[in-house]
Enzyme design. Structure first.
Site, PDB file in Angstrom:
ATOM      1  N   SER A 121       0.862  -1.185   0.000  1.00  0.00           N
ATOM      2  CA  SER A 121       0.000   0.000   0.000  1.00  0.00           C
ATOM      3  C   SER A 121       0.893   1.227   0.000  1.00  0.00           C
ATOM      4  O   SER A 121       1.704   1.429   0.918  1.00  0.00           O
ATOM      5  CB  SER A 121      -0.881   0.009   1.252  1.00  0.00           C
ATOM      6  OG  SER A 121      -1.263   1.340   1.544  1.00  0.00           O
ATOM      7  N   HIS A 157      -1.505  -1.590  -3.963  1.00  0.00           N
ATOM      8  CA  HIS A 157      -2.732  -1.213  -3.244  1.00  0.00           C
ATOM      9  C   HIS A 157      -2.785   0.314  -3.097  1.00  0.00           C
ATOM     10  O   HIS A 157      -1.866   0.920  -2.551  1.00  0.00           O
ATOM     11  CB  HIS A 157      -2.691  -1.892  -1.871  1.00  0.00           C
ATOM     12  CG  HIS A 157      -3.901  -1.704  -1.031  1.00  0.00           C
ATOM     13  ND1 HIS A 157      -4.963  -2.586  -1.049  1.00  0.00           N
ATOM     14  CD2 HIS A 157      -4.223  -0.750  -0.123  1.00  0.00           C
ATOM     15  CE1 HIS A 157      -5.888  -2.175  -0.191  1.00  0.00           C
ATOM     16  NE2 HIS A 157      -5.464  -1.063   0.386  1.00  0.00           N
ATOM     17  N   ASP A 209      -4.753   3.437  -1.615  1.00  0.00           N
ATOM     18  CA  ASP A 209      -5.739   3.836  -0.608  1.00  0.00           C
ATOM     19  C   ASP A 209      -6.323   5.204  -0.934  1.00  0.00           C
ATOM     20  O   ASP A 209      -5.717   6.243  -0.674  1.00  0.00           O
ATOM     21  CB  ASP A 209      -5.086   3.860   0.779  1.00  0.00           C
ATOM     22  CG  ASP A 209      -4.864   2.464   1.315  1.00  0.00           C
ATOM     23  OD1 ASP A 209      -5.828   1.668   1.283  1.00  0.00           O
ATOM     24  OD2 ASP A 209      -3.748   2.166   1.765  1.00  0.00           O
ATOM     25  N   MET A 230      -8.917   8.009  -0.189  1.00  0.00           N
ATOM     26  CA  MET A 230      -9.721   8.473   0.959  1.00  0.00           C
ATOM     27  C   MET A 230     -10.282   9.864   0.678  1.00  0.00           C
ATOM     28  O   MET A 230      -9.584  10.711   0.126  1.00  0.00           O
ATOM     29  CB  MET A 230      -8.863   8.532   2.218  1.00  0.00           C
ATOM     30  CG  MET A 230      -8.167   7.224   2.544  1.00  0.00           C
ATOM     31  SD  MET A 230      -7.315   7.323   4.116  1.00  0.00           S
ATOM     32  CE  MET A 230      -6.425   5.763   4.105  1.00  0.00           C
ATOM     33  N   HIS A 266      -8.475   0.808  -3.526  1.00  0.00           N
ATOM     34  CA  HIS A 266      -9.285   0.577  -2.319  1.00  0.00           C
ATOM     35  C   HIS A 266     -10.008   1.887  -2.018  1.00  0.00           C
ATOM     36  O   HIS A 266      -9.388   2.853  -1.552  1.00  0.00           O
ATOM     37  CB  HIS A 266      -8.349   0.146  -1.177  1.00  0.00           C
ATOM     38  CG  HIS A 266      -9.035   0.002   0.147  1.00  0.00           C
ATOM     39  ND1 HIS A 266      -8.346  -0.025   1.342  1.00  0.00           N
ATOM     40  CD2 HIS A 266     -10.354  -0.134   0.476  1.00  0.00           C
ATOM     41  CE1 HIS A 266      -9.211  -0.167   2.338  1.00  0.00           C
ATOM     42  NE2 HIS A 266     -10.423  -0.219   1.839  1.00  0.00           N
ATOM     43  N   MET A 277     -12.040   4.200  -0.091  1.00  0.00           N
ATOM     44  CA  MET A 277     -12.621   4.585   1.210  1.00  0.00           C
ATOM     45  C   MET A 277     -13.297   5.932   1.013  1.00  0.00           C
ATOM     46  O   MET A 277     -12.863   6.964   1.533  1.00  0.00           O
ATOM     47  CB  MET A 277     -11.507   4.632   2.268  1.00  0.00           C
ATOM     48  CG  MET A 277     -11.022   3.234   2.641  1.00  0.00           C
ATOM     49  SD  MET A 277      -9.388   3.251   3.390  1.00  0.00           S
ATOM     50  CE  MET A 277      -8.382   3.281   1.915  1.00  0.00           C
ATOM     51  N   MET A 313     -10.645  -5.759   6.498  1.00  0.00           N
ATOM     52  CA  MET A 313      -9.876  -4.714   7.191  1.00  0.00           C
ATOM     53  C   MET A 313      -9.541  -5.195   8.603  1.00  0.00           C
ATOM     54  O   MET A 313     -10.427  -5.579   9.372  1.00  0.00           O
ATOM     55  CB  MET A 313     -10.675  -3.412   7.284  1.00  0.00           C
ATOM     56  CG  MET A 313     -10.958  -2.730   5.960  1.00  0.00           C
ATOM     57  SD  MET A 313      -9.483  -2.353   5.011  1.00  0.00           S
ATOM     58  CE  MET A 313      -8.587  -1.301   6.154  1.00  0.00           C
ATOM     59  N   PHE A 367      -5.782   5.371   8.270  1.00  0.00           N
ATOM     60  CA  PHE A 367      -4.357   5.677   8.475  1.00  0.00           C
ATOM     61  C   PHE A 367      -3.503   4.412   8.412  1.00  0.00           C
ATOM     62  O   PHE A 367      -3.961   3.340   8.803  1.00  0.00           O
ATOM     63  CB  PHE A 367      -4.154   6.346   9.848  1.00  0.00           C
ATOM     64  CG  PHE A 367      -4.949   7.616   9.972  1.00  0.00           C
ATOM     65  CD1 PHE A 367      -4.448   8.826   9.505  1.00  0.00           C
ATOM     66  CD2 PHE A 367      -6.237   7.590  10.511  1.00  0.00           C
ATOM     67  CE1 PHE A 367      -5.201   9.987   9.583  1.00  0.00           C
ATOM     68  CE2 PHE A 367      -7.003   8.758  10.594  1.00  0.00           C
ATOM     69  CZ  PHE A 367      -6.484   9.955  10.131  1.00  0.00           C
ATOM     70  N   ASP A 412      -5.941  -6.327   5.287  1.00  0.00           N
ATOM     71  CA  ASP A 412      -5.382  -4.971   5.191  1.00  0.00           C
ATOM     72  C   ASP A 412      -5.402  -4.261   6.551  1.00  0.00           C
ATOM     73  O   ASP A 412      -6.462  -4.014   7.111  1.00  0.00           O
ATOM     74  CB  ASP A 412      -6.241  -4.186   4.177  1.00  0.00           C
ATOM     75  CG  ASP A 412      -5.715  -2.787   3.906  1.00  0.00           C
ATOM     76  OD1 ASP A 412      -4.598  -2.465   4.333  1.00  0.00           O
ATOM     77  OD2 ASP A 412      -6.444  -2.015   3.239  1.00  0.00           O
TER      78      ASP A 412
HETATM   79  C1  DX5 Z   1      -5.904   1.842   6.077  1.00  0.00           C
HETATM   80  C2  DX5 Z   1      -5.500   1.454   4.674  1.00  0.00           C
HETATM   81  C3  DX5 Z   1      -4.416   0.439   4.670  1.00  0.00           C
HETATM   82  C4  DX5 Z   1      -3.134   0.987   5.258  1.00  0.00           C
HETATM   83  C5  DX5 Z   1      -2.306  -0.114   5.832  1.00  0.00           C
HETATM   84  O1  DX5 Z   1      -6.912   2.744   6.025  1.00  0.00           O
HETATM   85  O2  DX5 Z   1      -6.601   0.911   3.986  1.00  0.00           O
HETATM   86  O3  DX5 Z   1      -4.204  -0.058   3.359  1.00  0.00           O
HETATM   87  O4  DX5 Z   1      -2.382   1.671   4.314  1.00  0.00           O
HETATM   88  O5  DX5 Z   1      -1.225   0.427   6.507  1.00  0.00           O
HETATM   89  P1  DX5 Z   1      -0.321  -0.454   7.500  1.00  0.00           P
HETATM   90  O6  DX5 Z   1       0.125  -1.653   6.724  1.00  0.00           O
HETATM   91  O7  DX5 Z   1       0.785   0.435   7.906  1.00  0.00           O
HETATM   92  O8  DX5 Z   1      -1.232  -0.839   8.644  1.00  0.00           O
HETATM   93 ZN    ZN Z   2      -6.203  -0.177   2.106  1.00  0.00          ZN
END
Ligand code: DX5
Ligand code: ZN
Length: 214
Positions: free
Chosen positions: A7, A32, A34, A36, A65, A67, A136, A142, A174
């Protein structure tokens, strides 16, 4: 063998292309992304414009992904930007079955993400229609959070169901995935490990290779 999905949330955004190439070199299976929106989660990251510009850096498939509160509005934008997999959350207001169909109609793969407090049974009616189930193991928003231990039960439940029903849906996990807990997550049934902080701190190539040895 388990697949690894770095990610980029923990990458150095000033040299994203370079770091993506290191991911490819280390054998990353899926990148991946993210996305947001500051509404669905309390953080804002990037969208299709950034994805389009980094698409040329590597050949590795991209998973968006999402969000975001209204994924239905942006599917085409993510497809046009070069996403190979689109993964919205089941908790959004828009009907998830329609969303799955819309994504598939663009000829890309589809994932569905479940928040830690969403039970596996919510996705059961749709699981035979999706390519990936993204479980998740932290509350999204974060990188660098601690793995929520009871996620292991949800992974086991999903794996048992998938095997019993002879489905091809892959389980991705994840949040808080580290080298130290990878084995128990894989043993529970994960096919794909998503990791941000565990990959982008230190040697990216070595970190990925170490994950792939499990
Ligand atoms: C969280 C994200 C994850 C995140 C994982 O909201 O969807 O993909 O980047 O980060 P780590 O691996 O540091 O927990
Ligand atoms: Zn993610």
């Amino acid at each position: 063998m388990v697949k690894i999905s770095p990610s980029i949330l923990s990458a150095d955004f000033s040299k994203l292309c370079e770091e993506l190439r290191l991911c490819e070199k280390g054998g990353a299976d899926i990148i991946h992304l993210d996305v947001m929106d500051g509404h669905f989660v309390p953080n804002i990251t990037f969208g299709p414009v950034v994805i389009k510009s980094i698409r040329k850096c590597v050949k590795t498939p991209f998973d968006a992904h999402l969000m975001i509160e209204n994924p239905e509005k942006y599917i085409k934008d993510f497809v046009d930007a070069g996403a190979d997999i689109i993964t919205p959350h089941i908790e959004v207001k828009y009907p998830i079955d329609t969303l799955i169909k819309k994504i598939k109609n663009y000829g890309v793969e589809v994932g569905v993400a479940l928040n830690p407090d969403t039970p596996f049974k919510k996705v059961v009616p749709y699981i035979d229609k999706i390519d990936y189930l993204l479980i998740m193991s932290v509350y999204p928003g974060f990188a660098g959070q601690k793995f929520i231990e009871n996620t292991l039960d949800k992974i086991k439940e999903a794996k048992e169901y998938i095997l019993k029903e002879n489905l091809t849906t892959k389980i991705a996990v994840d949040g808080g995935v580290k080298h130290s807990n990878a084995k128990k997550i894989i043993d529970a049934g994960a096919d794909i490990l998503v990791a941000a902080s565990a990959i982008f701190s230190g040697d990216i190539v070595e970190n990925i290779k170490k994950f792939k040895k499990f």
